[in-house]
Design a protein around this motif. Sequence first.
Motif, PDB file in Angstrom:
ATOM      1  N   ARG A  56      71.190  70.601 -10.597  1.00  0.00           N
ATOM      2  CA  ARG A  56      72.596  71.206  -9.665  1.00  0.00           C
ATOM      3  C   ARG A  56      73.394  70.700 -10.055  1.00  0.00           C
ATOM      4  O   ARG A  56      74.426  70.794  -9.435  1.00  0.00           O
ATOM      5  N   VAL A  84      79.701  70.099  -7.540  1.00  0.00           N
ATOM      6  CA  VAL A  84      78.773  68.088  -6.480  1.00  0.00           C
ATOM      7  C   VAL A  84      79.565  67.321  -6.965  1.00  0.00           C
ATOM      8  O   VAL A  84      79.671  66.753  -6.559  1.00  0.00           O
ATOM      9  N   VAL A 108      76.546  72.128   0.377  1.00  0.00           N
ATOM     10  CA  VAL A 108      76.390  70.772  -0.100  1.00  0.00           C
ATOM     11  C   VAL A 108      78.053  69.990   0.605  1.00  0.00           C
ATOM     12  O   VAL A 108      78.799  70.163   0.839  1.00  0.00           O
ATOM     13  N   LEU A 151      78.708  76.321  -4.096  1.00  0.00           N
ATOM     14  CA  LEU A 151      78.869  75.218  -3.475  1.00  0.00           C
ATOM     15  C   LEU A 151      78.129  74.673  -2.084  1.00  0.00           C
ATOM     16  O   LEU A 151      78.391  73.404  -1.122  1.00  0.00           O
ATOM     17  N   ALA A 163      75.723  63.039  -2.129  1.00  0.00           N
ATOM     18  CA  ALA A 163      76.026  64.366  -1.672  1.00  0.00           C
ATOM     19  C   ALA A 163      75.214  64.780  -1.153  1.00  0.00           C
ATOM     20  O   ALA A 163      73.761  64.626  -2.248  1.00  0.00           O
ATOM     21  N   VAL A 164      74.394  66.089  -0.549  1.00  0.00           N
ATOM     22  CA  VAL A 164      72.954  66.311   0.259  1.00  0.00           C
ATOM     23  C   VAL A 164      73.365  68.477   0.361  1.00  0.00           C
ATOM     24  O   VAL A 164      74.572  68.632   0.780  1.00  0.00           O
ATOM     25  N   GLY A 165      72.034  67.943  -0.157  1.00  0.00           N
ATOM     26  CA  GLY A 165      71.928  69.618  -0.185  1.00  0.00           C
ATOM     27  C   GLY A 165      71.085  70.753   1.262  1.00  0.00           C
ATOM     28  O   GLY A 165      71.256  69.124   2.163  1.00  0.00           O
ATOM     29  N   PRO A 166      71.658  71.793   0.950  1.00  0.00           N
ATOM     30  CA  PRO A 166      71.608  72.860   2.351  1.00  0.00           C
ATOM     31  C   PRO A 166      69.617  72.098   2.927  1.00  0.00           C
ATOM     32  O   PRO A 166      69.583  72.407   4.255  1.00  0.00           O
ATOM     33  N   VAL A 193      71.434  65.697  -4.184  1.00  0.00           N
ATOM     34  CA  VAL A 193      71.280  65.830  -4.982  1.00  0.00           C
ATOM     35  C   VAL A 193      72.993  65.498  -6.012  1.00  0.00           C
ATOM     36  O   VAL A 193      72.954  65.456  -7.363  1.00  0.00           O
ATOM     37  N   VAL A 202      74.686  63.639 -11.033  1.00  0.00           N
ATOM     38  CA  VAL A 202      74.429  64.655 -10.733  1.00  0.00           C
ATOM     39  C   VAL A 202      72.997  64.967 -10.971  1.00  0.00           C
ATOM     40  O   VAL A 202      73.202  65.354 -12.128  1.00  0.00           O
ATOM     41  N   ILE A 213      79.235  65.701   1.907  1.00  0.00           N
ATOM     42  CA  ILE A 213      79.013  64.424   1.196  1.00  0.00           C
ATOM     43  C   ILE A 213      79.228  63.605   2.808  1.00  0.00           C
ATOM     44  O   ILE A 213      79.978  63.653   3.757  1.00  0.00           O
ATOM     45  N   ARG A 222      77.972  73.194 -10.735  1.00  0.00           N
ATOM     46  CA  ARG A 222      78.441  74.375  -9.570  1.00  0.00           C
ATOM     47  C   ARG A 222      79.359  73.195  -8.329  1.00  0.00           C
ATOM     48  O   ARG A 222      79.304  73.464  -7.565  1.00  0.00           O
TER      49      ARG A 222
END
Length: 183
Positions: free
Chosen positions: A100, A105, A13, A10, A65-68, A73, A96, A15, A103
């Motif tokens: 992704r 999220v 990630v 995680l 939720a924002v990924g790296p 995502v 989700v 929020i 994991r």
Amino acid sequence: MRLQPLPSILSGVLIRRETLGDAEIIHSVTAAAFARPGEEVPVEAPLVGWLRASKAWIPELSLVAVGPGGDVVGHVVCTRGKVGPAQALALGPLSVRPDRQRRGVGQALMHAVLGAADALGEPLVALLGSTGYYPRFGFRLAGEYGITPQRPEWGEHFQVRTLTAYDPAVRGGFAYPEPFDRI
Ligand SMILES: CC(C)(COP(=O)(O)OP(=O)(O)OC[C@H]1O[C@@H](n2cnc3c(N)ncnc32)[C@H](O)[C@@H]1OP(=O)(O)O)[C@@H](O)C(=O)NCCC(=O)NCCS
């Protein structure tokens, strides 16, 4: 006592609240998450847009939720529902992106939106969903609180999470906001 580290899967990630410009990507993530064979666009995707355009929308409770890499995502939203005349929240859709999933999220989105709802002084959150997933976030069958779903056949899956402002005197029929009637 040693604290368990968060799963590394995680990591990175974050929020945050939905902002202007997220609507299109939220539509895509929702459509991908709920994709079913033979259905071009799953109804959950336009439902988010209908909710956003309705008076049931609560901007503080639409989270992504924002990924790296900065890509959205996942998404969750709570909108205004009612138990009898009392205010309550309806949770969903929760989505989700398929690549992704599993994991953490969904878990991160759930904890964030429940914490935000509690901070806003909301009394309870209702949803229709799997009893294999939501009890880990404190959801119980709504019947335990004397809250009934709009359709009796939902009973096995209709769940409620009470928050700090919950009043046990609030019982009766739960009403989703109008856009849910279109699905
Ligand atoms: C449900 C969903 C939001 C979960 O998000 P996620 O990021 O994959 O979930 P997490 O990584 O936080 O948790 C994974 C756990 O949830 C469980 N899980 C996921 N979907 C589930 C479901 N429909 N029923 C039961 N358990 C479920 C997994 O088995 C896993 O549990 P485990 O780790 O004990 O095996 C995501 O799978 C999704 O978008 N699904 C499609 C859309 C959907 O069904 N939304 C919910 C409608 S009520």
